[in-house]
Design an enzyme around this catalytic site. Sequence first.
Site, mmCIF file in Angstrom:
data_model
loop_
_atom_site.group_PDB
_atom_site.id
_atom_site.type_symbol
_atom_site.label_atom_id
_atom_site.label_comp_id
_atom_site.label_asym_id
_atom_site.label_seq_id
_atom_site.Cartn_x
_atom_site.Cartn_y
_atom_site.Cartn_z
ATOM 1 N N GLU A 113 0.798 -1.223 0.000
ATOM 2 C CA GLU A 113 0.000 0.000 0.000
ATOM 3 C C GLU A 113 0.831 1.274 0.000
ATOM 4 O OE1 GLU A 113 -3.284 0.353 -0.268
ATOM 5 O OE2 GLU A 113 -3.651 -1.799 -0.367
ATOM 6 N N SER A 402 -57.591 3.472 4.666
ATOM 7 C CA SER A 402 -58.396 4.633 5.044
ATOM 8 C C SER A 402 -57.813 5.442 6.192
ATOM 9 C CB SER A 402 -59.802 4.181 5.404
ATOM 10 O OG SER A 402 -60.456 3.691 4.250
#
Length: 827
Positions: A113, A402
């Site tokens: 890395e 509803s």
Amino acid sequence: MNPKAKAVSSSSTRSQKRQSQLFIFIITVIKILLVTFLLISFSAAGILGGLIYGYAKTATPIKPEQLDLKNLTSFIYDSDGKEIAQLKGAQNRVLVDHDYIPDNLRNAFVAIEDKRFYEHKGIDFIRISSAVFNFLRPGGNTHGGSTITQQLVRNITGDTRRTLKRKVQEQYMAIQLEKHLSKEKILDLYMNLIFMGGSYYGVETASNVYFGKDVKDLTLAQCASLAGITNLPGKYAPVSDKNKKDNLTRQHAILMEMKKSGFINEEQYQSALKEDVKFVSGNNNKIQTVKSQSYFVDQVITDVKKDLVASGMSSQLADKTIYSNGIKIYTTMDSNVQKSMDEVFTNDKYFPIINKTQHPQAAMVIIDPKTGQVKALYGGYGQKTGDLILNRATQIQRQPGSTFKPIAVYAPAIDQKLVTAATPIDDAPSYLNGVSYGPYPQNYTRGDYSGLLTIHTALYRSINVVAAKTWLKLGPSLSLKYLKKDGIDRKIDTDGTLSIAMGGLHNGVNALNMAAAYVPFVNNGIYREPTTYTKVLDKDGNILLEKKPKTTVVYDNEGTSFIMTNMMKDVCRIGTANINGLGLIQNGKMPTAGKTGTTSDNRDKWFVGFTPYYVGATWYGYDKNLKLTSAEYNQALTIWHAVMEKAHANLKPKEFNGPSGVVKKAVCIYSGKSPSDLCARDPRGNAITEEYFLPGTEPKDGDICDVHVLKQVCKDSKDAFGRNSLFGPNCPPSSLLESVFVQRKIPYVKVSPSDPYPDDWKYEAPTGYCATHGGPPSKLPTTNTEPTNNDGTNTNTTTTDQNNTDENGSNNNNNNGDTTDPIQPNQ
């Protein structure tokens, strides 16, 4: 010199002169271009330099607490300060100290890395140049230019945007980090924070997941394998045969880089290559992720993490803060109310086993309407076991039926003064999506229509036709505007259709959404953002987060919420929730209001009900959206009642907020106007009631009912509807009767011969004269080829409803409006 030679000499001189002038011109142009180039370059450099300087100076500094990776237990408390949960460092976030990380693993990361990790000061110019060169070179092997320190900054901040600003700030913070931390500390932090595939972070966790051992026990070959994952976890995490093969290929490359960098010798290199690296299966790894924390705690963690990320933390750091930093989270949970809910949701009697393929599910949320604080929630049937359980109280999206009518239709229309609680609307066959679609919407009891109803009555009886006609008066923009203020944000291109009046949504809602949306009815029209915690303290007692709920004024008129509550009280008292007293608390002593909800084909059942103390929303259904049986139709209401009855056991009855900003007046329930003497003589019973109005919307003096009429009829003659015919000139005086009827101001006319007449048609004033005594021929209603909707609007006005689909995706333009609840026999 002869003339010819002289001419040649003169020509040569002129040529040389021209060449000299051309050379001078070229040099001058070059100088100008060079100066211009330098000026532009310096300007560009200045601008770029200023930009970079600005980016660097505006970078948010990394705070010391973001670097503190201690493994401390965090605590969660209820609203009384009693501990309800401990969060010990979750196993997929285990931290490891410096002394337990093998040198081979450190060297593997550095070799692959960041080769010059121990030499640079945070950024590596050689690596950056190499990355740019390889990117530009055709066929070049591309690699990143970020150092380990830069990657650490990215893991801490969580900022992964591909912008110049982000890159400059990342490099600047990396340099600053190197000034304050040793290389060893930076590398340790990096290895504890890196993402290692799946839901795993850090090398200790990854070592246990992929090799079944602690990181300190890894071999050289395993260290190289582990270091290879972080580059592309989706490719190199050894979770599949292909990934394992790719991982070993990268492992070989890392071992070679370690040898080139002098971290290992040839013998070690060859030995590691020969090692048969064994990866463990998911069932054999040492990570255990099953926890037994409650649904409430799950939601608290979700909310706290969201707010920590919003404050600038990365997702990984927020997780670490919650699970490993010893923080204290103070929640809004009322343990007594939560206990009431737990007892019901773990009791099998509330979850009848009807379907053999699935177990029924339910979810519930209770909110204190004065504060917006969530007092209890439960996300599914039975005892919760595990941390990856679907929280149906907050994570599902189901059609609300509803229960949407009060918030999407009636309250906005009343607040806008488009209707009142006493406004009469004809519940009759209507074609609100156009004649070609057939009657739409239909009511729950298909083919049945009641006739003239007030908004008040239509609400507690849950009549779809009246809701739809009211919504058309309101319009989609206003409806969605009010929903957004209620915390339910929907777009007009997906939900701006008529089906929303009956709860037909493109994307559904959950119990938390619905409970919060009903808060304004109890809280003087003010919405409060639902919250699950009040504050978060760090291990030293400093405030990390303090939750102050946002408030929104939903209804401009303070009387709107009172009028809506007054109407919804009748839902529980005489309406669709009047089922064996399930809509009432403390046998009706505690004022209660609410609204039932049912979706197409009875796939979902809802009840959202409230008292002066709490708002509770309950959903009942199946995960795979199966149709409910009739034995399950009342389960949402049953569960709601059981929980709320327990939650209110020790609370004294008190009234809802008083009628502020309203006018009370007697009206006729069929005209909405001040009653005449005839209203009390309606054949169905006294039609006079008292109703509440916003000031200025009440019936004016002299605005008397004109729907009730007195007619002279013949007692010996009846028409096809069972009504006495009008008294004719040949009828004897002994046959004369005076009867009270209703007479619609907008006559009802059938669109199709198959359309039924509304139930109140038998009370409509007759139009035919007595035929028994030789009077004029009977006059019956005829079919109109240019029909109206019986509220004054033309049926040819089409409301496109393409998005009105059920949750299986099938189009329900002709039936998705059928979302109201069955009117019970005792109604």
